[in-house]
Every structure is written in structure tokens, then in C-alpha cells.
Write an enzyme that holds these catalytic residues in place. Structure first.
Site, mmCIF file in Angstrom:
data_model
loop_
_atom_site.group_PDB
_atom_site.id
_atom_site.type_symbol
_atom_site.label_atom_id
_atom_site.label_comp_id
_atom_site.label_asym_id
_atom_site.label_seq_id
_atom_site.Cartn_x
_atom_site.Cartn_y
_atom_site.Cartn_z
ATOM 1 N N VAL A 191 -21.032 7.762 0.050
ATOM 2 C CA VAL A 191 -21.970 8.760 0.898
ATOM 3 C C VAL A 191 -22.332 8.402 2.407
ATOM 4 O O VAL A 191 -22.266 9.301 3.182
ATOM 5 C CB VAL A 191 -23.242 8.855 0.017
ATOM 6 C CG1 VAL A 191 -24.016 7.624 0.230
ATOM 7 C CG2 VAL A 191 -24.241 10.199 0.665
ATOM 8 N N ARG A 219 -28.952 2.870 -5.070
ATOM 9 C CA ARG A 219 -27.681 2.165 -4.984
ATOM 10 C C ARG A 219 -27.782 0.876 -4.224
ATOM 11 O O ARG A 219 -28.616 0.768 -3.305
ATOM 12 C CB ARG A 219 -26.685 3.124 -4.261
ATOM 13 C CG ARG A 219 -26.197 4.511 -4.999
ATOM 14 C CD ARG A 219 -25.558 4.297 -6.123
ATOM 15 N NE ARG A 219 -25.257 5.289 -6.829
ATOM 16 C CZ ARG A 219 -25.946 6.077 -7.850
ATOM 17 N NH1 ARG A 219 -27.043 5.334 -8.165
ATOM 18 N NH2 ARG A 219 -25.612 7.095 -8.472
ATOM 19 N N GLY A 257 -4.831 5.025 2.491
ATOM 20 C CA GLY A 257 -4.705 4.151 3.621
ATOM 21 C C GLY A 257 -3.892 4.341 4.556
ATOM 22 O O GLY A 257 -3.365 5.487 4.755
ATOM 23 N N ASP A 305 0.879 -1.209 0.014
ATOM 24 C CA ASP A 305 0.139 -0.170 0.060
ATOM 25 C C ASP A 305 1.071 1.300 0.045
ATOM 26 O O ASP A 305 1.825 1.196 0.894
ATOM 27 C CB ASP A 305 -1.158 0.062 1.387
ATOM 28 C CG ASP A 305 -1.938 0.891 1.103
ATOM 29 O OD1 ASP A 305 -1.827 2.020 0.706
ATOM 30 O OD2 ASP A 305 -3.173 0.493 1.268
ATOM 31 N N ASP A 315 4.059 1.783 -4.108
ATOM 32 C CA ASP A 315 3.213 2.072 -5.185
ATOM 33 C C ASP A 315 3.223 1.145 -6.032
ATOM 34 O O ASP A 315 4.164 0.879 -6.694
ATOM 35 C CB ASP A 315 3.372 3.627 -5.639
ATOM 36 C CG ASP A 315 2.372 4.165 -6.638
ATOM 37 O OD1 ASP A 315 1.855 3.251 -7.435
ATOM 38 O OD2 ASP A 315 2.299 5.658 -6.665
ATOM 39 N N ILE A 316 1.925 0.679 -6.544
ATOM 40 C CA ILE A 316 1.822 -0.332 -7.456
ATOM 41 C C ILE A 316 2.563 -0.163 -8.902
ATOM 42 O O ILE A 316 2.770 -0.719 -9.786
ATOM 43 C CB ILE A 316 0.637 -1.091 -7.733
ATOM 44 C CG1 ILE A 316 -0.421 0.005 -8.316
ATOM 45 C CG2 ILE A 316 0.251 -1.812 -6.555
ATOM 46 C CD1 ILE A 316 -1.637 -0.668 -8.538
ATOM 47 N N TYR A 356 -13.233 6.016 -13.970
ATOM 48 C CA TYR A 356 -12.971 5.182 -12.976
ATOM 49 C C TYR A 356 -13.604 3.602 -13.539
ATOM 50 O O TYR A 356 -12.770 2.803 -13.259
ATOM 51 C CB TYR A 356 -13.572 5.467 -11.691
ATOM 52 C CG TYR A 356 -13.500 4.213 -10.544
ATOM 53 C CD1 TYR A 356 -12.728 3.828 -10.090
ATOM 54 C CD2 TYR A 356 -15.006 4.068 -10.199
ATOM 55 C CE1 TYR A 356 -12.717 2.821 -9.090
ATOM 56 C CE2 TYR A 356 -15.033 2.844 -9.232
ATOM 57 C CZ TYR A 356 -14.023 2.158 -8.814
ATOM 58 O OH TYR A 356 -14.272 1.281 -7.997
ATOM 59 N N ALA A 384 -5.749 -2.325 -4.510
ATOM 60 C CA ALA A 384 -5.292 -1.126 -4.758
ATOM 61 C C ALA A 384 -5.755 -0.529 -5.888
ATOM 62 O O ALA A 384 -5.627 -1.009 -6.932
ATOM 63 C CB ALA A 384 -3.674 -1.305 -4.771
#
Length: 305
Positions: A185, A209, A36, A31, A51-52, A142, A74
Site C-alpha cells: 500500500v 500492519r 524485477g 530473475d 525462471d526458477i 500466497y 523469487a
């Protein structure tokens, strides 16, 4: 077995670490701690601040840990941010995942469990609840970035024999979700309500949702260690709950007295999004077990403490 959890210091990832440890597995965490927190991670799990996207650093972790299975959590995961920073989302979610897949190939990792999104890959739903055969039409970078990695998993499975399971998550909520970070939310409103601050419902609040408690999601990852190979699986409740209903429940559990305020709808967000769990039940033996009311009470209690 030896399990690596990427994003394991984050909200969902840290609960997966807990579940893997509880099941008796040896766990390490990768991570970059951008969202995180070290304190989320059980002391029994080894944590690497990596970092990946950093191929050399990732390779060093694989050399050290030699994982058998990876639970890949991740990611950059904010729909609204992805609309204004699409390149960042491609770099982290696609190129970072490719770095991970290349490491799995070099080190002959047995399996990868991949956290995809049932809330964003399907786009505007043609029918509800959406099953895994629903057309894929993400409305934001995304969702597009998460779906792209599903194709790469198929390629690595076909050519290199990598076993994989894709888990498409709904809206996940619960303890440790950061109300100031890449939050949903429920975390945002809970944090604000407990402080007596104003809350905003974007759009009419009639948006529906699919909310599933984080402990149920973590349990599915453990089940997928040796089940669901080569499959894409929704982890939904099959129930759509309106944003206004969530507001009303949180208002009750927090004792919040202010009226809700409505703002303009957000670009890139779908109106209805809830997904099935029949395939998960059939292949993993998984069903969500925590009701929304119970999960919200647990979440409010956590934030209150």
C-alpha cells in the site's frame, strides 16, 4: 563468499544484492524479470534471466556460478492475485522452489536463506504480536505456498544436510517498490499521491500492519549468512500501525490534499498482522533500525526523484 540471490532484480532482492556486495561478497542474480528490473541490479552482480521453474536453465546457472549460499527471494507475492490464480502461485512458489532445492542438493550448496511471510502465514492472529510459535492458518494461496516451502527446507536439511534459515517478513516498504506491480500500500499510495490521483482505503482503514524498511530486511539476510541455522525467524517491528495512520503520514510527506476514499474490504486479507523480533535479536543480533516516519520520508523522496 559466492552468493546467489533469486529474485535479485526485484524490490527486496535488489536491496539484498546491494547489502551482500557492500559486505564484500561475490553476487549473482537469478530473475525472470517478470516484475524485477535490470536497472535495479548493481553492475558488479552478474544477472541471469531465468525462471526458477525452468530446471535446465537453472542447472546451467549453478554449473556456471557454483554458489555457496542462496538468498531465495523469487516468488509471486500478491495476496489478491493469489486468490484468483492459486495454481500459478503453487507453480512458482512451491514447484519453482523445489527446482531450486534440487539444484542446491546436486551442487552441494552450503545454505539457503528463504524469504517467507509473517504477514500471511499466521492468518487471523490469536494474539499480537505473533511470535514464531503462533498457529499457522494462512487465509490466501500466497501465504499457503510460502509456508509449504518451509516444510521442504526442513526435509532437505534433515536428509541432505542443507543448512537453512527461514526469515518471515512483515510488510516491507521502501525505494524501488513498484507502485504498479506486486506492491504494498505504501508504494501504491505514494505513487498516486505524488501524481495527485485519487486513493482508496479498502475497508475501514483500521487494519493494522507491521511495516519494516527494506534496508533492515536486507541487513538481516546478510546476518543470516552464518547465523540462525535451521531456524524460522520473524523480522517484525512488534508494532501494529493502522492503514489510516499510514495514509495520514504519506499525506503529510507528499503534500497530498485530497481526502481518502474508502472501498470494500478485500477477500483473504487479515485485519491485524504484526510480528515479533525477539528471536531475530537473539539469534542474528538484528533489530529494525529505521522508524516508520523516517522510512516513509526516504521512500517519498525516492519516488519524487
Amino acid at each position: 563468499m559466492k552468493v546467489m540471490v533469486t529474485g535479485g532484480a526485484g524490490f527486496i532482492g535488489s536491496h539484498i544484492v546491494d547489502a551482500m556486495l557492500a559486505a564484500g561478497h561475490d553476487v549473482c542474480v537469478v530473475d525472470d524479470l517478470s516484475t524485477g528490473h535490470r536497472e535495479n541490479v548493481d553492475a558488479r552482480a552478474r544477472i541471469y534471466d531465468v525462471d526458477i521453474r525452468d530446471e535446465a536453465a537453472l542447472e546451467a546457472v549453478f554449473e556456471q556460478e557454483k554458489p555457496e549460499v542462496i538468498s531465495h527471494q523469487a516468488a509471486k507475492a500478491n495476496v489478491r492475485e493469489s486468490m484468483v490464480r492459486p495454481v500459478l502461485y503453487a507453480e512458482v512458489n512451491i514447484l519453482g522452489s523445489l527446482n531450486l532445492l534440487e539444484a542446491t542438493r546436486r551442487h552441494e550448496v552450503r545454505k539457503i536463506i528463504y524469504a517467507s511471510t509473517g504477514g500471511a502465514v499466521y492468518g487471523d492472529l490469536e494474539y499480537v504480536p505473533a511470535d514464531e510459535a503462533h498457529p499457522i492458518n494462512p487465509l490466501d494461496p500466497y501465504g499457503a505456498s510460502k509456508h509449504q516451502v518451509e516444510h521442504y527446507l526442513y526435509i532437505y536439511g534433515r536428509h541432505y544436510g542443507l543448512d537453512y534459515t527461514v526469515l518471515r517478513y512483515p510488510n516491507v516498504y521502501g525505494p524501488r517498490q513498484d507502485p504498479e506491480g506486486e506492491a504494498g500500500v505504501i508504494a501504491i499510495w505514494t505513487g498516486r499521491m505524488l501524481k495527485g490521483r485519487s486513493t482508496i482505503v479498502y475497508g475501514s482503514g483500521g487494519q493494522e500492519r507491521d511495516f519494516v524498511y527494506v534496508g533492515d530486511i536486507a541487513r538481516a539476510n546478510v546476518m543470516a549468512l552464518d547465523k540462525g541455522g535451521g531456524e524460522i525467524i520473524n523480522l517484525g517491528s512488534s508494532i501494529g500501525t493502522s492503514i489510516n495512520e499510514v495514509f495520514d503520514l504519506l499525506q503529510r510527506y507528499t503534500g497530498y490534499t485530497q481526502e481518502r476514499t474508502h472501498g470494500p474490504a478485500k477477500q483473504g486479507e487479515v485485519f491485524r498482522s504484526f510480528i515479533t523480533h525477539e528471536k531475530a535479536e537473539r539469534l542474528l543480533g538484528w533489530l529494525p533500525t529505521v522508524s516508520l516516519s523516517e522510512g516513509l520520508e526516504r521512500t517519498v523522496d525516492y519516488f519524487r526523484r
